[in-house]
Design an enzyme around this catalytic site. Sequence first.
Site, PDB file in Angstrom:
ATOM      1  N   ASP A 142      60.244  47.743  32.929  1.00 30.70           N
ATOM      2  CA  ASP A 142      58.886  47.310  32.606  1.00 30.70           C
ATOM      3  C   ASP A 142      58.517  47.706  31.177  1.00 30.70           C
ATOM      4  O   ASP A 142      59.262  48.428  30.504  1.00 30.70           O
ATOM      5  CB  ASP A 142      57.878  47.893  33.608  1.00 30.70           C
ATOM      6  N   ASN A 144      51.082  55.953  44.172  1.00 31.34           N
ATOM      7  CA  ASN A 144      50.524  54.908  45.045  1.00 31.34           C
ATOM      8  C   ASN A 144      51.621  54.024  45.629  1.00 31.34           C
ATOM      9  O   ASN A 144      51.335  52.985  46.202  1.00 31.34           O
ATOM     10  CB  ASN A 144      49.499  54.065  44.270  1.00 31.34           C
ATOM     11  N   HIS A 189      54.014  52.539  43.894  1.00 34.69           N
ATOM     12  CA  HIS A 189      54.556  51.491  43.024  1.00 34.69           C
ATOM     13  C   HIS A 189      56.010  51.779  42.653  1.00 34.69           C
ATOM     14  O   HIS A 189      56.428  52.940  42.582  1.00 34.69           O
ATOM     15  CB  HIS A 189      53.668  51.240  41.791  1.00 34.69           C
ATOM     16  N   GLU A 235      52.179  47.338  41.556  1.00 35.37           N
ATOM     17  CA  GLU A 235      51.129  48.132  42.169  1.00 35.37           C
ATOM     18  C   GLU A 235      50.891  47.636  43.598  1.00 35.37           C
ATOM     19  O   GLU A 235      51.341  46.543  43.966  1.00 35.37           O
ATOM     20  CB  GLU A 235      49.841  48.004  41.344  1.00 35.37           C
TER      21      GLU A 235
HETATM   22  P1  PGA Z   1      57.157  59.583  37.188  1.00 31.44           P
HETATM   23  O1  PGA Z   1      56.717  58.078  37.363  1.00 31.44           O
HETATM   24  O2  PGA Z   1      58.627  59.604  37.388  1.00 31.44           O
HETATM   25  O3  PGA Z   1      56.748  59.902  35.802  1.00 31.44           O
HETATM   26  O4  PGA Z   1      56.418  60.360  38.232  1.00 31.44           O
HETATM   27  C1  PGA Z   1      57.241  57.338  38.397  1.00 31.44           C
HETATM   28  C2  PGA Z   1      56.548  56.002  38.406  1.00 31.44           C
HETATM   29  O5  PGA Z   1      55.348  55.936  38.141  1.00 31.44           O
HETATM   30  O6  PGA Z   1      57.232  55.018  38.696  1.00 31.44           O
END
Ligand code: PGA
Length: 255
Positions: free
Chosen positions: A63, A132, A134, A139
Site C-alpha cells: 500500500d 481494527n 485491517h 479497513e
Molecule cells: P504495525 O501495523 O505493524 O505497525 O502495528 C500493522 C498494520 O497496521 O497493518
Amino acid sequence: MEIFVVPTASATGSVAAGILAAVVRSKPDAVLGLATGGSPLPVYRALAEHSVEMGAVRGFALDEYVGLPAGHPESYAEVVRREVTVRLGLDPAKVAVPDGGAPDPRQAAANYDAAIARAGGIDVQILGIGHNGHIAFNEPGSALDSRTRVEVLTERTRQANARYFASPEDVPTQCITQGLGTIMEARHLLLVVNGADKAEILAAALQGPVSSDCPASVLQRHAHVTVVADEAAAAKLAPGTGEVTVRVAGAAVGV
Ligand code: PGA
C-alpha cells in the site's frame, strides 16, 4: 494454517526471515509482497543477516498513502526503499510501490494489479494486522474480494500512524491499497504479529467469523497461511481449533 508462537518480537523476525530466506534460496527471482509498519521490521533486519543473494528478487509493496510529496520520508516508497531495498540489497528497479502521487490514483491502482499479474503473482506476501483487523489498508467493511483501489483511512488507523509524522493532522486521509482479493491470490501469506495490544484482534481474525467487519479474517479461507506471533500477541488464541501451532523456545530462535 500454521502458527508459530515465539517468545519475543525479535524472534518473530528470526522465524519469518528463515521462511523467506528458504523461499529465495529455492527461487532466486521470487516475488515478495512487502509490508510496512512496525511488525515486519524485525523480519527485514533478520533477513539481512542471512547470506542469501537478493538481487533478482522482485517486490510489491502492499500500500501507499495518496498525496504525500515524492520523497517524503514516511511515504511507503521511502520506507520500503530504506528498510527493504537498501537493507536487503534488492534491485530498486524490481521493487514496486503503488503510485500515491499519480494524477489519477484510481488508474494507478488498476495498473498495480496488472503489474502483479504480469510478474506471475506473489510468491510470499508478508502481512501485519491493524488493531481494527485491517490488512494492508483494507479497513473494516472492505469487500473480501476487493482489488487494489483508492481507500479512505479510518481515524483509528490515522491515529496509529501519527507516531511517524510530526503532527497527527499530517497523516494522509487516503491511500492506495492492495485489495483483499489481490492479497488472497498470493501463493503464501506470512502474517507477523507482536504485542499484547494485538492479542484480541489476532484471535478474532484467526478464530472468529469470516467477515468484512474483520478484514484479516479472510485469511481463514487461504490454503497456505503462516502466522508468526510473539507470546503476547498469541495470548488470546484458543487452543485446539484445527490449526498447527508450534511453540518455539527461546534458544531455538536465538533469543
Ligand atoms: P504495525 O501495523 O505493524 O505497525 O502495528 C500493522 C498494520 O497496521 O497493518
